[in-house]
Design a protein around this motif. Structure first.
Motif, PDB file in Angstrom:
ATOM      1  N   CYS A 259     -12.231  -3.585 -12.129  1.00 51.80           N
ATOM      2  CA  CYS A 259     -12.184  -3.819 -10.680  1.00 51.80           C
ATOM      3  C   CYS A 259     -11.650  -2.592  -9.944  1.00 51.80           C
ATOM      4  CB  CYS A 259     -11.349  -5.058 -10.358  1.00 51.80           C
ATOM      5  SG  CYS A 259      -9.619  -4.927 -10.863  1.00 51.80           S
ATOM      6  N   LYS A 260     -11.609  -1.448 -10.640  1.00 49.35           N
ATOM      7  CA  LYS A 260     -11.149  -0.169 -10.070  1.00 49.35           C
ATOM      8  C   LYS A 260      -9.714  -0.270  -9.550  1.00 49.35           C
ATOM      9  CE  LYS A 260     -15.472   1.338 -10.496  1.00 49.35           C
ATOM     10  NZ  LYS A 260     -16.269   1.717  -9.332  1.00 49.35           N
ATOM     11  N   ALA A 261      -8.875  -1.007 -10.256  1.00 46.73           N
ATOM     12  CA  ALA A 261      -7.476  -1.122  -9.843  1.00 46.73           C
ATOM     13  C   ALA A 261      -6.793   0.241  -9.904  1.00 46.73           C
ATOM     14  CB  ALA A 261      -6.742  -2.118 -10.735  1.00 46.73           C
ATOM     15  N   ASN A 262      -6.033   0.560  -8.865  1.00 42.91           N
ATOM     16  CA  ASN A 262      -5.292   1.831  -8.882  1.00 42.91           C
ATOM     17  C   ASN A 262      -3.782   1.631  -8.886  1.00 42.91           C
ATOM     18  OD1 ASN A 262      -5.174   0.928  -6.260  1.00 42.91           O
ATOM     19  ND2 ASN A 262      -6.056   2.768  -5.328  1.00 42.91           N
ATOM     20  N   VAL A 263      -3.325   0.364  -8.866  1.00 42.39           N
ATOM     21  CA  VAL A 263      -1.901   0.075  -9.073  1.00 42.39           C
ATOM     22  C   VAL A 263      -1.758  -1.141  -9.989  1.00 42.39           C
ATOM     23  CG1 VAL A 263      -0.921   1.116  -6.995  1.00 42.39           C
ATOM     24  CG2 VAL A 263      -1.822  -1.204  -6.886  1.00 42.39           C
TER      25      VAL A 263
END
Length: 369
Positions: free
Chosen positions: A175-179
């Motif tokens: 889901c392209k999580a960046n945190v």
């Protein structure tokens, strides 16, 4: 920084690498607070049992805070990962539904946060194959969580447990999580996820990177002690469950060990069990454990336990009430999970499509008439 400040609540020393990670976490959190809509969060739990106060203060509280700030929040219920170190999936359905109940009772809003299960999102699990090609066997063996999970289970190292960190990278990156809000123990998983994202982009997508390199958001309570002074864990039986009744909670706290010294003081190293009770009280009241210790003073362990019981039960009362109300309509809980699975599938399919295209595997065959 003093030696005292270098200790976790469980009395363990904070390493230089952890302190550096905490600094990066604080910097990321400042950026997130300035522009929350530019961040996507992914975190979750294995449905191996009920959630406890360690889960709440270690991660769930931060999930709710991010949700309310306007971050794109996602929670995975990692049912496939139950079998990394377990021989059975008995009670797994009940555990999954109870996780959703605890999340929602704690403030997770299904209209703002996507909740879903591993087993219902096949495209996400398909990312495991290309991701495995981006890490070495030595890197997997070095992961401390893999070692500790293997030792705790008493099982031989299975292929699934060895690749557990890579599977978690799939969870985060689909889901392209960046945190990723986490506790201290999960830092190595975020680091290997960053490595996988970077290597994929360098190998297959230099011009148009597919994945972000996610940052860890570390809890303000990085290591929460259980009632016996060790880390709070379901496997140790030292946890206060979020869904426990007031009577069950009181019974557990009354049975918790202390020591022979009457005067109550806060010293996680020399008095881990007494300090664990003080830490618990401090977390649920928002007070400094040292102030609580000073207040109780020579009244002894009995007074301390009475204070902890009252404080914990007061803190958990609203959660128990909301949970009981939600549990009256389990069909709605199932519908929420079904909707989350559907949304997660759509995201995973899109990401898998991008991965195939970057790797030159998005084939288009024309049919002859």
């Amino acid at each position: 920084m003093t030696d005292e400040q270098q200790l976790t609540a469980a009395g363990n020393e904070m390493s230089a690498s952890f302190l550096a990670a905490k600094k990066r976490s604080d910097e990321t959190l400042a950026k997130l607070e300035a522009k929350p809509s530019s961040f996507t969060m992914l975190t979750g739990d294995r449905p191996t049992g009920r959630l406890h106060l360690g889960h709440y203060f270690g991660s769930i509280r931060e999930r709710v805070a991010m949700q309310e700030r306007g971050v794109n929040t996602n929670i995975i219920i990692a049912d496939y990962q139950v079998i990394t170190d377990r021989d059975t999936t008995e009670h797994i359905q009940d555990n999954v539904l109870n996780l959703v109940l605890d999340y929602m009772a704690a403030g997770i809003d299904p209209n703002k946060t996507m909740m879903f299960t591993h087993s219902a999102v096949p495209a996400e699990n398909q990312l495991l194959l290309p991701f495995l090609s981006l890490v070495t066997e030595a890197e997997l063996h070095r992961n401390p969580t893999v070692k500790s999970e293997m030792e705790a289970s008493g099982h031989a190292l299975t292929g699934l447990l060895l690749t557990y960190p890579v599977h978690q990278a799939c969870d985060i990156l689909f889901c392209k999580a960046n945190v990723v809000p986490i506790g201290k123990d999960n830092l190595p998983h975020v680091e290997i996820t960053r490595t996988i994202a970077r290597r994929f982009n360098e190998r297959y997508a230099k011009k148009n990177p597919v994945f972000p390199e996610p940052a860890a958001i570390l809890s303000e309570a990085p290591e929460i002690p259980g009632l016996d002074g060790r880390k709070m864990s379901k496997s140790y039986g030292n946890s206060i469950m979020l869904g426990a009744t007031a009577e069950e909670t009181a019974k557990l706290i009354k049975k918790s060990p202390t020591d022979s010294e009457r005067r109550i003081t806060f010293d996680p190293v020399a008095r881990p069990q007494v300090s664990a009770l003080l830490t618990t009280a401090g977390l649920v009241t928002g007070r400094d454990p040292k102030d609580i210790a000073e207040e109780i003073g020579d009244s002894g362990a009995g007074a301390l336990k009475a204070y902890v019981i009252e404080s914990v039960n007061e803190f958990l009362a609203p959660h128990r009430e909301r949970r009981a109300e939600l549990a009256k309509d389990m069909d709605s809980i199932r519908d929420i999970l079904h909707d989350g699975n559907k949304r997660a599938n759509a995201i995973a399919e899109e990401t898998l499509d991008q991965v195939r295209e970057a790797m030159g595997m998005k084939y288009c065959f024309s049919r002859r008439s």
